[in-house]
Scaffold this motif. Structure first.
Motif, mmCIF file in Angstrom:
data_model
loop_
_atom_site.group_PDB
_atom_site.id
_atom_site.type_symbol
_atom_site.label_atom_id
_atom_site.label_comp_id
_atom_site.label_asym_id
_atom_site.label_seq_id
_atom_site.Cartn_x
_atom_site.Cartn_y
_atom_site.Cartn_z
ATOM 1 N N VAL A 139 0.838 -1.220 0.000
ATOM 2 C CA VAL A 139 0.000 0.000 0.000
ATOM 3 C C VAL A 139 0.869 1.266 0.000
ATOM 4 C CG1 VAL A 139 -1.692 1.350 1.331
ATOM 5 C CG2 VAL A 139 -1.926 -1.144 1.140
ATOM 6 N N VAL A 140 1.925 1.272 0.821
ATOM 7 C CA VAL A 140 2.833 2.422 0.836
ATOM 8 C C VAL A 140 4.262 1.925 0.592
ATOM 9 C CG1 VAL A 140 1.411 3.885 2.348
ATOM 10 C CG2 VAL A 140 3.089 2.305 3.364
ATOM 11 N N THR A 196 2.143 6.550 -1.250
ATOM 12 C CA THR A 196 1.416 5.356 -1.697
ATOM 13 C C THR A 196 2.191 4.672 -2.818
ATOM 14 O OG1 THR A 196 0.139 6.581 -3.352
ATOM 15 C CG2 THR A 196 -0.845 6.377 -1.154
ATOM 16 N N VAL A 242 -1.352 -0.712 6.989
ATOM 17 C CA VAL A 242 -2.208 0.379 6.523
ATOM 18 C C VAL A 242 -2.920 -0.053 5.243
ATOM 19 C CG1 VAL A 242 -0.823 2.251 7.560
ATOM 20 C CG2 VAL A 242 -0.286 1.452 5.242
ATOM 21 N N SER A 243 -4.043 0.611 4.979
ATOM 22 C CA SER A 243 -4.806 0.336 3.761
ATOM 23 C C SER A 243 -5.132 1.644 3.057
ATOM 24 C CB SER A 243 -6.125 -0.382 4.109
ATOM 25 O OG SER A 243 -5.874 -1.668 4.646
ATOM 26 N N GLU A 244 -5.244 1.568 1.726
ATOM 27 C CA GLU A 244 -5.650 2.748 0.953
ATOM 28 C C GLU A 244 -7.151 2.656 0.753
ATOM 29 O OE1 GLU A 244 -3.262 3.844 -2.583
ATOM 30 O OE2 GLU A 244 -5.158 4.257 -3.602
ATOM 31 N N THR A 300 -8.569 10.110 -1.758
ATOM 32 C CA THR A 300 -7.808 8.937 -1.338
ATOM 33 C C THR A 300 -7.259 9.117 0.073
ATOM 34 O OG1 THR A 300 -7.176 8.482 -3.615
ATOM 35 C CG2 THR A 300 -5.834 7.460 -1.923
ATOM 36 N N VAL A 314 -5.145 7.050 3.473
ATOM 37 C CA VAL A 314 -4.378 5.890 3.954
ATOM 38 C C VAL A 314 -4.557 5.848 5.464
ATOM 39 C CG1 VAL A 314 -2.055 4.955 4.349
ATOM 40 C CG2 VAL A 314 -2.679 5.812 2.090
ATOM 41 N N SER A 372 -2.424 11.573 0.929
ATOM 42 C CA SER A 372 -3.466 10.627 1.382
ATOM 43 C C SER A 372 -3.281 10.178 2.833
ATOM 44 C CB SER A 372 -3.498 9.423 0.442
ATOM 45 O OG SER A 372 -2.206 8.918 0.247
ATOM 46 N N THR A 373 -2.042 10.240 3.333
ATOM 47 C CA THR A 373 -1.846 9.831 4.737
ATOM 48 C C THR A 373 -2.457 10.844 5.704
ATOM 49 O OG1 THR A 373 0.327 10.879 4.533
ATOM 50 C CG2 THR A 373 0.271 8.460 4.488
#
Lengths: 72, 72, 72, 72, 72, 72
Positions: free
Chosen positions: B24-25, B43, E25-27, E39, E41, F64-65
């Motif tokens: 994911v990252v 990402t 972690v997930s997006e 988007t 995370v 996104s984070t």
């Protein structure tokens, strides 16, 4: 509280070059030995408590999740 | 979308030295001309879309509100 | 690099309770003396370099600009 | 907009102890039942819209990617 | 813990379009009624606890200090 | 420094609707073509250097984070 080490991978050692003080937050510019300027915005309360003034030796710290990447 | 300029005051130009890819990252290490390593976590999708691979010329960007200051 | 003090106003001292390791980032849960759990996501590289394992005494740090406020 | 639950893993319930108001951002100190002080910097507009004043019951929220870890 | 209101000024209501799950972690991609994709995370633990799956109605939240501005 | 592309997945193109200027940071509200308002807090120095004034065409950028997710 003294810290031995920190997870933050980006650490820029240098001297405070300028402080722009505001009522709640202040801008602090740090100049590294290599002439790089790193700019930070932190609370004015912390600036005073840590005695952050031009000439003071400090480290600017950036967590890697806060770093973006652009292409040219 | 091409960008002319950005508010982000901390801009570190350099070459990608290493990419540690995750599902994911990914961690991206950028080495500046002065030998400074700046580490970013972005990402994995962006890593692929921007073609971020070792040797590529990039800019690492850090917003000043994300920079902390420590004293020695 | 040892640090004397840091601007970060939110400092939670405690012991690492759990580490969920990923290929690039890991989740670290810290339990304070008062039983509060503070969760962090940092790079797995830092987890290894700092020897972050369950039982280790650490400080979780949060910059005040990263704290949101909600009403009930 | 009322929210049922939020991904943010770090939630500190308490009362507003102090507000330092600035023209754009304000510092808000929240004291938990356990006596912990959590400091936040948010926009002054939000402080007014949410009626954030000393004594008000609130929750301070911190996303885990914003939490760093230091060793002693 | 149910929340009445939150200081976060940027709130994007929409439906989860896609979740890319990782070990830590997930997006999460959220599509607004206007077709905008936002988007995020977040930790995989939160994705599971909040039941975040494609089709679910959610709000994506961004604190204003985390928003940068670029010119064209 | 002109940028070709950036990893930041959340990009909101629009016009500056309002600037609330402070001594160190300023609030900038951007209105997209679809009528969405995105609020940013950046340094006042950057506002001046980038000529950010009402009516100017800009892009608001969010990594996104930095995006949280809430359920209703």
């Amino acid at each position: 509280m003294s810290i031995n080490a920190i997870n933050v991978r980006n650490q820029f050692r240098g001297k405070v070059r300028e402080v722009i003080e505001g009522p709640v937050v202040s801008e602090v510019d740090v100049e590294t030995a290599g002439g790089l300027i790193v700019t930070s915005v932190i609370t004015t309360r912390s600036v005073k408590e840590l005695g952050i003034v031009p000439g003071k030796e400090v480290i600017a710290l950036v967590k890697s999740t806060e770093v973006s990447i652009a292409t040219l």
